[in-house]
Scaffold this motif. Structure first.
Motif, PDB file in Angstrom:
ATOM      1  N   HIS A 199       3.588  -3.881  -6.568  1.00  0.00           N
ATOM      2  CA  HIS A 199       3.629  -5.176  -5.873  1.00  0.00           C
ATOM      3  C   HIS A 199       2.231  -5.605  -5.438  1.00  0.00           C
ATOM      4  O   HIS A 199       1.796  -6.727  -5.726  1.00  0.00           O
ATOM      5  CB  HIS A 199       4.550  -5.078  -4.666  1.00  0.00           C
ATOM      6  CG  HIS A 199       4.632  -6.342  -3.865  1.00  0.00           C
ATOM      7  ND1 HIS A 199       5.299  -7.459  -4.304  1.00  0.00           N
ATOM      8  CD2 HIS A 199       4.103  -6.665  -2.644  1.00  0.00           C
ATOM      9  CE1 HIS A 199       5.196  -8.424  -3.398  1.00  0.00           C
ATOM     10  NE2 HIS A 199       4.471  -7.962  -2.388  1.00  0.00           N
ATOM     11  N   THR A 200       1.529  -4.738  -4.749  1.00  0.00           N
ATOM     12  CA  THR A 200       0.213  -5.116  -4.222  1.00  0.00           C
ATOM     13  C   THR A 200      -0.795  -5.351  -5.339  1.00  0.00           C
ATOM     14  O   THR A 200      -1.728  -6.144  -5.182  1.00  0.00           O
ATOM     15  CB  THR A 200      -0.317  -4.049  -3.258  1.00  0.00           C
ATOM     16  OG1 THR A 200      -0.337  -2.766  -3.926  1.00  0.00           O
ATOM     17  CG2 THR A 200       0.581  -3.950  -2.023  1.00  0.00           C
ATOM     18  N   ALA A 201      -0.624  -4.679  -6.474  1.00  0.00           N
ATOM     19  CA  ALA A 201      -1.545  -4.872  -7.597  1.00  0.00           C
ATOM     20  C   ALA A 201      -1.514  -6.305  -8.105  1.00  0.00           C
ATOM     21  O   ALA A 201      -2.505  -6.811  -8.644  1.00  0.00           O
ATOM     22  CB  ALA A 201      -1.206  -3.912  -8.729  1.00  0.00           C
ATOM     23  N   GLY A 202      -0.366  -6.962  -7.929  1.00  0.00           N
ATOM     24  CA  GLY A 202      -0.250  -8.338  -8.383  1.00  0.00           C
ATOM     25  C   GLY A 202      -1.067  -9.321  -7.571  1.00  0.00           C
ATOM     26  O   GLY A 202      -1.254 -10.465  -7.990  1.00  0.00           O
ATOM     27  N   PHE A 203      -1.569  -8.893  -6.426  1.00  0.00           N
ATOM     28  CA  PHE A 203      -2.350  -9.778  -5.558  1.00  0.00           C
ATOM     29  C   PHE A 203      -3.801  -9.329  -5.451  1.00  0.00           C
ATOM     30  O   PHE A 203      -4.541  -9.801  -4.586  1.00  0.00           O
ATOM     31  CB  PHE A 203      -1.723  -9.821  -4.159  1.00  0.00           C
ATOM     32  CG  PHE A 203      -0.336 -10.382  -4.153  1.00  0.00           C
ATOM     33  CD1 PHE A 203      -0.118 -11.746  -4.087  1.00  0.00           C
ATOM     34  CD2 PHE A 203       0.768  -9.535  -4.241  1.00  0.00           C
ATOM     35  CE1 PHE A 203       1.170 -12.262  -4.093  1.00  0.00           C
ATOM     36  CE2 PHE A 203       2.060 -10.051  -4.253  1.00  0.00           C
ATOM     37  CZ  PHE A 203       2.266 -11.417  -4.182  1.00  0.00           C
ATOM     38  N   ALA A 204      -4.209  -8.406  -6.323  1.00  0.00           N
ATOM     39  CA  ALA A 204      -5.582  -7.900  -6.301  1.00  0.00           C
ATOM     40  C   ALA A 204      -6.202  -8.029  -7.685  1.00  0.00           C
ATOM     41  O   ALA A 204      -5.503  -7.991  -8.699  1.00  0.00           O
ATOM     42  CB  ALA A 204      -5.594  -6.440  -5.854  1.00  0.00           C
ATOM     43  N   ALA A 205      -7.503  -8.180  -7.734  1.00  0.00           N
ATOM     44  CA  ALA A 205      -8.209  -8.249  -9.013  1.00  0.00           C
ATOM     45  C   ALA A 205      -8.089  -6.911  -9.738  1.00  0.00           C
ATOM     46  O   ALA A 205      -8.118  -5.855  -9.088  1.00  0.00           O
ATOM     47  CB  ALA A 205      -9.675  -8.587  -8.783  1.00  0.00           C
ATOM     48  N   PRO A 206      -7.944  -6.932 -11.061  1.00  0.00           N
ATOM     49  CA  PRO A 206      -7.787  -5.675 -11.815  1.00  0.00           C
ATOM     50  C   PRO A 206      -8.882  -4.657 -11.539  1.00  0.00           C
ATOM     51  O   PRO A 206      -8.610  -3.446 -11.479  1.00  0.00           O
ATOM     52  CB  PRO A 206      -7.805  -6.139 -13.268  1.00  0.00           C
ATOM     53  CG  PRO A 206      -7.266  -7.533 -13.217  1.00  0.00           C
ATOM     54  CD  PRO A 206      -7.814  -8.111 -11.937  1.00  0.00           C
ATOM     55  N   ASP A 207     -10.136  -5.124 -11.368  1.00  0.00           N
ATOM     56  CA  ASP A 207     -11.209  -4.162 -11.142  1.00  0.00           C
ATOM     57  C   ASP A 207     -11.185  -3.558  -9.743  1.00  0.00           C
ATOM     58  O   ASP A 207     -11.960  -2.646  -9.426  1.00  0.00           O
ATOM     59  CB  ASP A 207     -12.572  -4.798 -11.419  1.00  0.00           C
ATOM     60  CG  ASP A 207     -12.859  -6.024 -10.553  1.00  0.00           C
ATOM     61  OD1 ASP A 207     -12.016  -6.347  -9.685  1.00  0.00           O
ATOM     62  OD2 ASP A 207     -13.913  -6.652 -10.738  1.00  0.00           O
ATOM     63  N   ALA A 208     -10.272  -4.061  -8.891  1.00  0.00           N
ATOM     64  CA  ALA A 208     -10.126  -3.506  -7.545  1.00  0.00           C
ATOM     65  C   ALA A 208      -8.899  -2.614  -7.423  1.00  0.00           C
ATOM     66  O   ALA A 208      -8.632  -2.070  -6.344  1.00  0.00           O
ATOM     67  CB  ALA A 208     -10.054  -4.637  -6.520  1.00  0.00           C
ATOM     68  N   HIS A 209      -8.146  -2.457  -8.519  1.00  0.00           N
ATOM     69  CA  HIS A 209      -6.937  -1.634  -8.480  1.00  0.00           C
ATOM     70  C   HIS A 209      -7.266  -0.159  -8.272  1.00  0.00           C
ATOM     71  O   HIS A 209      -8.216   0.360  -8.865  1.00  0.00           O
ATOM     72  CB  HIS A 209      -6.152  -1.783  -9.789  1.00  0.00           C
ATOM     73  CG  HIS A 209      -5.448  -3.093  -9.925  1.00  0.00           C
ATOM     74  ND1 HIS A 209      -4.809  -3.482 -11.079  1.00  0.00           N
ATOM     75  CD2 HIS A 209      -5.252  -4.115  -9.033  1.00  0.00           C
ATOM     76  CE1 HIS A 209      -4.279  -4.681 -10.912  1.00  0.00           C
ATOM     77  NE2 HIS A 209      -4.535  -5.070  -9.686  1.00  0.00           N
TER      78      HIS A 209
END
Length: 216
Positions: A57-67
């Protein structure tokens, strides 16, 4: 050639599932029109997708390079499902009613593919894709029936598929499917048989019409 995304969620095998019988009829009619086309098939009962997690869920609201590594792994599973939806020229969903609503496995799939800013929001990525939902149910929840207020399948899926994902939604509704198995519903068997035949005919007709429309 056109691509069909076919999703089944009934816990019963084809021989005992009203929704699977109708989705199979639709799929066969579709493939007759598109013998060289592609069918992406997911049986959510046999192979459930992951339920949404905090990482996914939270990954959908963060930039991929910040995962985080956990977010990246969970989000990759979501992206796979989203890309299947986006590749589809048409979608077919078997959505039997269990305890007044859809199977939890289908809810899990929806939770994964709903991604604000991509599949939902201002410019949904699958906007306008036709989706046929086979919403089977053991009784009848049609307008005017005593259980009309408990119809949470078509109402819910219209809100999600049409309003959130901007898909072009159409329903096929085989009802009274419990009649042959429940003695108290024996007098309703003829109505069940009529509903079943109408659903099978609708599936074949809608599949052919949709296939022809996409091929034009």
């Amino acid at each position: 050639m056109a691509t069909l995304l076919h999703i089944d969620s009934s816990v019963f095998p084809a021989s005992a599932s009203a929704s699977r019988a109708v989705t199979e009829t639709f799929r066969k009619a579709w493939q007759e029109q598109h013998p060289e086309g592609t069918v992406i098939y997911r049986d959510l009962s046999a192979h459930p997708v992951p339920h949404i997690t905090a990482h996914a869920h939270t990954a959908g609201f963060a930039a991929p390079d910040a995962h985080t590594p956990e977010q990246a792994a969970a989000f990759a599973e979501r992206v796979k499902l989203i890309e299947e939806l986006e590749r589809a020229d048409a979608v077919l969903i078997g959505a039997p009613m269990y305890n007044y609503t859809i199977p939890s496995t289908l809810k899990a799939w929806l939770d994964n593919v709903i991604l604000h800013g991509r599949t939902s929001g201002e410019n949904p990525s699958a906007n306008g894709t036709p989706v046929t939902v086979v919403a089977s149910r053991g009784g009848s929840y049609a307008p005017g029936t005593p259980k009309e207020p408990y119809e949470y399948v078509q109402n819910y899926l219209t809100a999600i598929l049409a309003d959130m994902l901007a898909l072009d939604v159409d329903f096929i509704v085989p009802e009274l499917t419990a009649a042959p198995h429940v003695p108290a519903m024996a007098e309703l068997v003829p109505l069940f048989e009529t509903s079943r035949e109408r659903a099978l005919q609708d599936a074949a007709t809608k599949a052919k019409t949709l296939a022809e429309r996409l091929a034009a």
